[in-house]
Design an enzyme around this catalytic site. Structure first.
Site, PDB file in Angstrom:
ATOM      1  N   ASP A  42       0.819  -1.481   0.169  1.00 41.21           N
ATOM      2  CA  ASP A  42       0.122  -0.111  -0.339  1.00 41.21           C
ATOM      3  C   ASP A  42       0.996   1.322   0.085  1.00 41.21           C
ATOM      4  O   ASP A  42       2.419   1.173  -0.164  1.00 41.21           O
ATOM      5  CB  ASP A  42      -1.195  -0.030   1.279  1.00 41.21           C
ATOM      6  CG  ASP A  42      -0.199  -0.082   2.373  1.00 41.21           C
ATOM      7  OD1 ASP A  42       1.342   0.031   2.767  1.00 41.21           O
ATOM      8  OD2 ASP A  42      -1.174   0.384   3.982  1.00 41.21           O
ATOM      9  N   HIS A  43       0.609   2.490   0.064  1.00 43.10           N
ATOM     10  CA  HIS A  43       0.820   4.066   0.247  1.00 43.10           C
ATOM     11  C   HIS A  43       2.039   4.013   1.023  1.00 43.10           C
ATOM     12  O   HIS A  43       2.646   4.482   0.817  1.00 43.10           O
ATOM     13  CB  HIS A  43      -0.181   4.639   0.248  1.00 43.10           C
ATOM     14  CG  HIS A  43      -0.633   4.989   1.493  1.00 43.10           C
ATOM     15  ND1 HIS A  43      -1.469   3.980   1.688  1.00 43.10           N
ATOM     16  CD2 HIS A  43      -0.702   5.310   2.527  1.00 43.10           C
ATOM     17  CE1 HIS A  43      -2.662   3.650   3.159  1.00 43.10           C
ATOM     18  NE2 HIS A  43      -1.514   4.365   3.782  1.00 43.10           N
ATOM     19  N   CYS A  54       2.991  -3.312   4.148  1.00 44.81           N
ATOM     20  CA  CYS A  54       2.106  -2.378   4.175  1.00 44.81           C
ATOM     21  C   CYS A  54       3.007  -1.478   5.393  1.00 44.81           C
ATOM     22  O   CYS A  54       3.811  -1.961   5.684  1.00 44.81           O
ATOM     23  CB  CYS A  54       1.101  -2.434   4.297  1.00 44.81           C
ATOM     24  SG  CYS A  54       0.294  -3.865   6.240  1.00 44.81           S
ATOM     25  N   GLY A  55       2.627  -0.673   6.222  1.00 43.23           N
ATOM     26  CA  GLY A  55       2.652   0.537   7.721  1.00 43.23           C
ATOM     27  C   GLY A  55       3.547  -0.593   8.429  1.00 43.23           C
ATOM     28  O   GLY A  55       4.257  -0.874   8.716  1.00 43.23           O
ATOM     29  N   THR A  56       2.647  -1.499   9.012  1.00 37.36           N
ATOM     30  CA  THR A  56       2.991  -2.292   9.849  1.00 37.36           C
ATOM     31  C   THR A  56       3.239  -4.089   9.185  1.00 37.36           C
ATOM     32  O   THR A  56       3.490  -4.851   9.834  1.00 37.36           O
ATOM     33  CB  THR A  56       1.561  -2.694  10.724  1.00 37.36           C
ATOM     34  OG1 THR A  56       0.523  -3.286  10.427  1.00 37.36           O
ATOM     35  CG2 THR A  56       1.409  -1.096  11.686  1.00 37.36           C
ATOM     36  N   GLY A  57       2.655  -4.630   8.003  1.00 37.18           N
ATOM     37  CA  GLY A  57       2.610  -5.714   7.676  1.00 37.18           C
ATOM     38  C   GLY A  57       1.553  -6.919   7.987  1.00 37.18           C
ATOM     39  O   GLY A  57       1.564  -7.517   7.748  1.00 37.18           O
ATOM     40  N   GLY A  77      -1.744  -5.692   8.124  1.00 37.87           N
ATOM     41  CA  GLY A  77      -2.833  -6.024   7.611  1.00 37.87           C
ATOM     42  C   GLY A  77      -2.601  -6.739   6.945  1.00 37.87           C
ATOM     43  O   GLY A  77      -3.243  -7.305   6.010  1.00 37.87           O
ATOM     44  N   HIS A 105      11.231 -23.541  10.186  1.00 39.99           N
ATOM     45  CA  HIS A 105      10.301 -23.527  10.812  1.00 39.99           C
ATOM     46  C   HIS A 105       7.977 -23.438  10.404  1.00 39.99           C
ATOM     47  O   HIS A 105       7.805 -24.855  10.287  1.00 39.99           O
ATOM     48  CB  HIS A 105       9.621 -23.139  12.256  1.00 39.99           C
ATOM     49  CG  HIS A 105      10.414 -23.449  12.568  1.00 39.99           C
ATOM     50  ND1 HIS A 105      11.494 -22.951  14.407  1.00 39.99           N
ATOM     51  CD2 HIS A 105      12.029 -24.094  12.803  1.00 39.99           C
ATOM     52  CE1 HIS A 105      12.284 -23.182  14.611  1.00 39.99           C
ATOM     53  NE2 HIS A 105      12.878 -23.935  13.894  1.00 39.99           N
ATOM     54  N   ASN A 106       7.897 -22.274   9.665  1.00 40.87           N
ATOM     55  CA  ASN A 106       7.125 -22.428   8.696  1.00 40.87           C
ATOM     56  C   ASN A 106       6.297 -22.935   7.907  1.00 40.87           C
ATOM     57  O   ASN A 106       5.347 -22.286   7.043  1.00 40.87           O
ATOM     58  CB  ASN A 106       6.048 -20.976   9.253  1.00 40.87           C
ATOM     59  CG  ASN A 106       6.590 -20.618  11.131  1.00 40.87           C
ATOM     60  OD1 ASN A 106       7.470 -20.185  11.451  1.00 40.87           O
ATOM     61  ND2 ASN A 106       5.812 -21.427  11.853  1.00 40.87           N
ATOM     62  N   ARG A 123       6.754   1.074   7.786  1.00 38.27           N
ATOM     63  CA  ARG A 123       6.834   1.964   8.814  1.00 38.27           C
ATOM     64  C   ARG A 123       7.284   1.504   9.732  1.00 38.27           C
ATOM     65  O   ARG A 123       8.066   2.510  10.514  1.00 38.27           O
ATOM     66  CB  ARG A 123       5.506   2.836   9.205  1.00 38.27           C
ATOM     67  CG  ARG A 123       5.107   3.339   8.527  1.00 38.27           C
ATOM     68  CD  ARG A 123       3.285   4.186   8.883  1.00 38.27           C
ATOM     69  NE  ARG A 123       3.035   4.784   7.633  1.00 38.27           N
ATOM     70  CZ  ARG A 123       1.764   4.863   7.547  1.00 38.27           C
ATOM     71  NH1 ARG A 123       0.653   3.543   8.330  1.00 38.27           N
ATOM     72  NH2 ARG A 123       1.414   5.409   6.920  1.00 38.27           N
ATOM     73  N   ARG A 125       9.334 -32.841  11.718  1.00 34.78           N
ATOM     74  CA  ARG A 125       8.389 -31.870  12.801  1.00 34.78           C
ATOM     75  C   ARG A 125       8.422 -30.594  12.526  1.00 34.78           C
ATOM     76  O   ARG A 125       6.669 -30.582  12.632  1.00 34.78           O
ATOM     77  CB  ARG A 125       9.234 -31.984  14.888  1.00 34.78           C
ATOM     78  CG  ARG A 125       9.801 -30.546  14.530  1.00 34.78           C
ATOM     79  CD  ARG A 125      10.354 -30.452  16.174  1.00 34.78           C
ATOM     80  NE  ARG A 125      11.338 -29.365  16.024  1.00 34.78           N
ATOM     81  CZ  ARG A 125      12.534 -29.752  15.871  1.00 34.78           C
ATOM     82  NH1 ARG A 125      13.264 -30.450  15.489  1.00 34.78           N
ATOM     83  NH2 ARG A 125      12.877 -28.492  16.225  1.00 34.78           N
ATOM     84  N   HIS A 126       7.953 -29.277  11.782  1.00 38.16           N
ATOM     85  CA  HIS A 126       7.957 -28.527  11.462  1.00 38.16           C
ATOM     86  C   HIS A 126       6.923 -29.189  10.122  1.00 38.16           C
ATOM     87  O   HIS A 126       5.727 -28.050  10.209  1.00 38.16           O
ATOM     88  CB  HIS A 126       8.990 -27.824  11.517  1.00 38.16           C
ATOM     89  CG  HIS A 126      10.178 -27.338  11.610  1.00 38.16           C
ATOM     90  ND1 HIS A 126       9.348 -26.996  12.830  1.00 38.16           N
ATOM     91  CD2 HIS A 126      11.396 -27.913  12.204  1.00 38.16           C
ATOM     92  CE1 HIS A 126       9.916 -26.639  13.925  1.00 38.16           C
ATOM     93  NE2 HIS A 126      11.754 -27.425  13.186  1.00 38.16           N
ATOM     94  N   ARG A 131       3.838 -30.319  12.010  1.00 36.97           N
ATOM     95  CA  ARG A 131       3.052 -28.870  12.722  1.00 36.97           C
ATOM     96  C   ARG A 131       2.102 -28.305  11.849  1.00 36.97           C
ATOM     97  O   ARG A 131       1.427 -27.881  11.532  1.00 36.97           O
ATOM     98  CB  ARG A 131       4.467 -28.243  13.867  1.00 36.97           C
ATOM     99  CG  ARG A 131       4.581 -28.787  14.764  1.00 36.97           C
ATOM    100  CD  ARG A 131       5.930 -28.352  15.051  1.00 36.97           C
ATOM    101  NE  ARG A 131       5.661 -29.018  16.505  1.00 36.97           N
ATOM    102  CZ  ARG A 131       7.435 -28.891  16.969  1.00 36.97           C
ATOM    103  NH1 ARG A 131       7.956 -27.858  16.352  1.00 36.97           N
ATOM    104  NH2 ARG A 131       7.903 -29.944  17.940  1.00 36.97           N
TER     105      ARG A 131
HETATM  106  C1  RB5 Z   1      -2.273   2.153   6.837  1.00 36.76           C
HETATM  107  O1  RB5 Z   1      -2.193   4.427   7.141  1.00 36.76           O
HETATM  108  C2  RB5 Z   1      -2.651   1.498   7.328  1.00 36.76           C
HETATM  109  O2  RB5 Z   1      -3.270   1.614   7.663  1.00 36.76           O
HETATM  110  C3  RB5 Z   1      -0.900   0.580   6.509  1.00 36.76           C
HETATM  111  O3  RB5 Z   1      -0.690   0.555   5.586  1.00 36.76           O
HETATM  112  C4  RB5 Z   1      -0.769  -1.419   7.626  1.00 36.76           C
HETATM  113  O4  RB5 Z   1      -0.745  -0.550   8.541  1.00 36.76           O
HETATM  114  C5  RB5 Z   1      -2.159  -1.416   7.892  1.00 36.76           C
HETATM  115  O5  RB5 Z   1      -1.825  -2.957   8.390  1.00 36.76           O
END
Ligand code: RB5
Length: 146
Positions: free
Chosen positions: A10-11, A67-70, A72, A100-101, A111, A134-135, A138
């Site tokens: 995303d942005h 994305c910002g946090t990864g 979403g 493992h996964n 971000r 084992r992985h 799982r």
């Molecule tokens: C965008 O502001 C933010 O919500 C998106 O990048 C992401 O972090 C969502 O999980």
């Protein structure tokens, strides 16, 4: 045939996506870009869904979503059976996500990491093997009740 990687952001992940995409292309991977294509605000699921579907259709081998946090992106990807998306913010997490996964989608927090870190995480995630054993047992249990 080149290893095909679906990449999307995303942005908030756009700039890191561009850096990772260039790195992948320079390293000989085929990066299929599902957007977004600017820092203009958009909704992360709109880029994530087509990228993930390309993996499930066999058009790409793995995916990288930013994305910002990864978070979403991880939520959208794990909505699909057959996708194991893991949020990684350092190389140690990326190595274990593979060993493992057997993660087939990497998500990263645009971000909270810089482009050099994202590239190092990507490289580790691409080279680390799945340990199996084992992985595998799982991982096989993850979708047992679906
Ligand atoms: C965008 O502001 C933010 O919500 C998106 O990048 C992401 O972090 C969502 O999980």
């Amino acid at each position: 045939m080149k290893f095909r990687i679906a990449i999307a952001a995303d942005h908030a992940g756009f700039r890191i996506k561009e850096a990772v995409k260039k790195h992948l292309t320079d390293a000989g991977y085929e990066a299929q870009d599902f957007g977004t294509h600017s820092v203009e605000m958009m909704d992360y699921p709109d880029a994530a869904h087509p990228a993930v579907r390309a993996i499930l259709k066999g058009e790409c081998d793995r995916g990288i979503l930013i994305c910002g946090t990864g978070l979403g992106m991880q939520l959208v990807a794990n909505h699909y059976a057959g996708i194991r998306a893991t949020l990684c913010w350092n190389t140690e997490m990326a190595e274990l996500a593979r060993r493992h996964n057997d993660a087939n989608v990497l998500t990263m927090p645009g971000r909270f990491i810089d482009a050099d870190s994202a590239i190092a995480i990507t490289d580790m995630w691409l080279k680390a093997p799945f340990d199996g054993g084992r992985h595998a047992r799982r991982v096989g249990k993850i979708e047992r009740d679906i």
